[in-house]
Design a protein around this motif. Sequence first.
Motif, short mmCIF file in Angstrom:
data_model
loop_
_atom_site.label_atom_id
_atom_site.label_comp_id
_atom_site.label_asym_id
_atom_site.label_seq_id
_atom_site.Cartn_x
_atom_site.Cartn_y
_atom_site.Cartn_z
N ILE A 104 -50.74 -2.90 31.87
CA ILE A 104 -50.07 -4.02 31.19
C ILE A 104 -49.79 -3.60 29.76
O ILE A 104 -50.64 -2.96 29.12
CB ILE A 104 -50.99 -5.27 31.23
CG1 ILE A 104 -51.20 -5.69 32.69
CG2 ILE A 104 -50.39 -6.43 30.43
CD1 ILE A 104 -52.30 -6.68 32.90
N TRP A 105 -48.62 -3.96 29.25
CA TRP A 105 -48.25 -3.59 27.87
C TRP A 105 -48.01 -4.84 27.05
O TRP A 105 -47.19 -5.68 27.43
CB TRP A 105 -46.98 -2.71 27.93
CG TRP A 105 -46.42 -2.33 26.60
CD1 TRP A 105 -47.06 -2.25 25.40
CD2 TRP A 105 -45.06 -1.97 26.33
NE1 TRP A 105 -46.20 -1.85 24.41
CE2 TRP A 105 -44.97 -1.67 24.96
CE3 TRP A 105 -43.91 -1.85 27.12
CZ2 TRP A 105 -43.77 -1.28 24.35
CZ3 TRP A 105 -42.72 -1.46 26.53
CH2 TRP A 105 -42.66 -1.18 25.16
N GLU B 267 -55.48 -0.54 32.50
CA GLU B 267 -55.17 -0.11 31.14
C GLU B 267 -54.25 -1.14 30.49
O GLU B 267 -53.24 -1.53 31.08
CB GLU B 267 -54.48 1.26 31.13
CG GLU B 267 -54.33 1.76 29.72
CD GLU B 267 -53.62 3.10 29.60
OE1 GLU B 267 -53.83 3.77 28.60
OE2 GLU B 267 -52.86 3.46 30.53
N ILE B 268 -54.65 -1.58 29.32
CA ILE B 268 -53.79 -2.49 28.56
C ILE B 268 -53.34 -1.74 27.31
O ILE B 268 -54.16 -1.37 26.46
CB ILE B 268 -54.53 -3.80 28.23
CG1 ILE B 268 -54.79 -4.50 29.57
CG2 ILE B 268 -53.70 -4.70 27.30
CD1 ILE B 268 -55.73 -5.61 29.56
N VAL B 269 -52.06 -1.47 27.26
CA VAL B 269 -51.51 -0.76 26.11
C VAL B 269 -51.03 -1.83 25.14
O VAL B 269 -50.37 -2.79 25.56
CB VAL B 269 -50.30 0.11 26.55
CG1 VAL B 269 -49.72 0.85 25.36
CG2 VAL B 269 -50.71 1.08 27.63
N ALA C 182 -56.55 -5.10 14.76
CA ALA C 182 -56.65 -5.20 16.22
C ALA C 182 -57.71 -4.23 16.75
O ALA C 182 -58.54 -4.59 17.58
CB ALA C 182 -55.30 -4.90 16.85
N GLN C 183 -57.67 -3.02 16.23
CA GLN C 183 -58.60 -1.99 16.70
C GLN C 183 -60.04 -2.33 16.35
O GLN C 183 -60.95 -2.06 17.12
CB GLN C 183 -58.23 -0.66 16.03
CG GLN C 183 -58.35 0.51 16.92
CD GLN C 183 -57.24 1.52 16.66
OE1 GLN C 183 -56.64 1.53 15.58
NE2 GLN C 183 -56.96 2.37 17.61
N VAL D 194 -58.45 -1.68 26.25
CA VAL D 194 -57.22 -1.84 25.45
C VAL D 194 -56.99 -0.61 24.57
O VAL D 194 -57.88 -0.18 23.84
CB VAL D 194 -57.33 -3.11 24.56
CG1 VAL D 194 -56.00 -3.38 23.85
CG2 VAL D 194 -57.72 -4.34 25.39
N HIS D 195 -55.79 -0.06 24.68
CA HIS D 195 -55.45 1.11 23.85
C HIS D 195 -54.34 0.75 22.89
O HIS D 195 -53.24 0.39 23.31
CB HIS D 195 -55.02 2.29 24.74
CG HIS D 195 -56.11 2.74 25.62
ND1 HIS D 195 -55.95 3.10 26.93
CD2 HIS D 195 -57.45 2.86 25.38
CE1 HIS D 195 -57.12 3.43 27.45
NE2 HIS D 195 -58.03 3.27 26.53
#
Length: 301
Positions: free
Chosen positions: A116-117, A165-167, A179-180, A218-219
């Motif tokens: 998911i992006w 994976e959530i980009v 966010a990070q 989340v990346h």
Amino acid sequence: MTTLTAEVSLTDAELKLLQTLVYQECGMHFDERRTHFLRDRLQRRLKACQLDSFYSYYRLLTSHEGKQELAALLENLTVNETSFFRIRPQLDLFQKTILEEILKRKQERRDWTLRIWSAGCSTGQEPYTLAIMVCDALAYYYLRNPLPFEMPTPKPLIPPPWKVEIVASDISYSALLVAQQGIYNEQQMDTVDYTCRLRYFDKLGDKYSVKAGLKSLVHFDFHNLKTEFLPQRNDVIFCRNVMMYFDEAEQKRLIEKFYRCLNAGGYLFVGHAESLLGLTKKFQMVHKDSGTAYQRLEVRE
Ligand SMILES: C[S@@+](CC[C@H](N)C(=O)[O-])C[C@H]1O[C@@H](n2cnc3c(N)ncnc32)[C@H](O)[C@@H]1O
């Protein structure tokens, strides 16, 4: 160079030059309703650079040495407003209908990947919301449909062999930094209920920190949506409250890029004040209980 206190005049020609440059660089379009905001931010940046004319500022922005200032200007022009669980009907449609359909379809094919992006993720509340919703959806799905594999104990957030994976991307470095870090105050947590806080956050003084397990899904990455190098092979794209700052031509270009960045049958969510109506024939609207999404149609290019 000079030290300035009074505002430097900005001619119509200079404004046009700067407006065009911003549009070319990031797609943001400042119509009459928003030129006041643009003028204000330009004045601030001119002062910060200690320049005495907007033409010199334009020359700086278009020079090699001006790359950092260009990033600073774009950063100052973005609106970063966001919240956890923003626009619930859209998220309900995502979790209860679309995710359910994707999980079922993928499991039948023994494809255990979900990507998911969150495009224009701002300070992270949107991608973390999506991560929470995916974890809960997977847990609920396997409560009703036992996995054909043995579940390890304690139960992991993502049941193997699934890989989620959530980009999450943005053009603002400062928003991406927040966010990070994934640390939010009480006011930002307003829309997060207590069971969710208990499961996915640690208390850190008077703030809340996203738990490591959720964070690892989340990346965060810098991506300018104006460029062509964007995350590919997504099952779902969320791009909410970003397109509204673009003009129609740029919106059409972006939708075309999203089409290519989605897997066959993938879904696109835009903001509730945004729509794909009249902009493309390559998506089909899905509407349920006040939530709207757009599914990629398989058309011959
Ligand atoms: C209003 S926020 C929306 C945040 C979140 N999607 C939501 O709906 O809550 C818009 C975000 O889009 C980002 N943005 C604007 N133009 C962009 C571009 N060309 N490329 C990537 N991000 C952009 C801004 O930096 C900002 O963080």
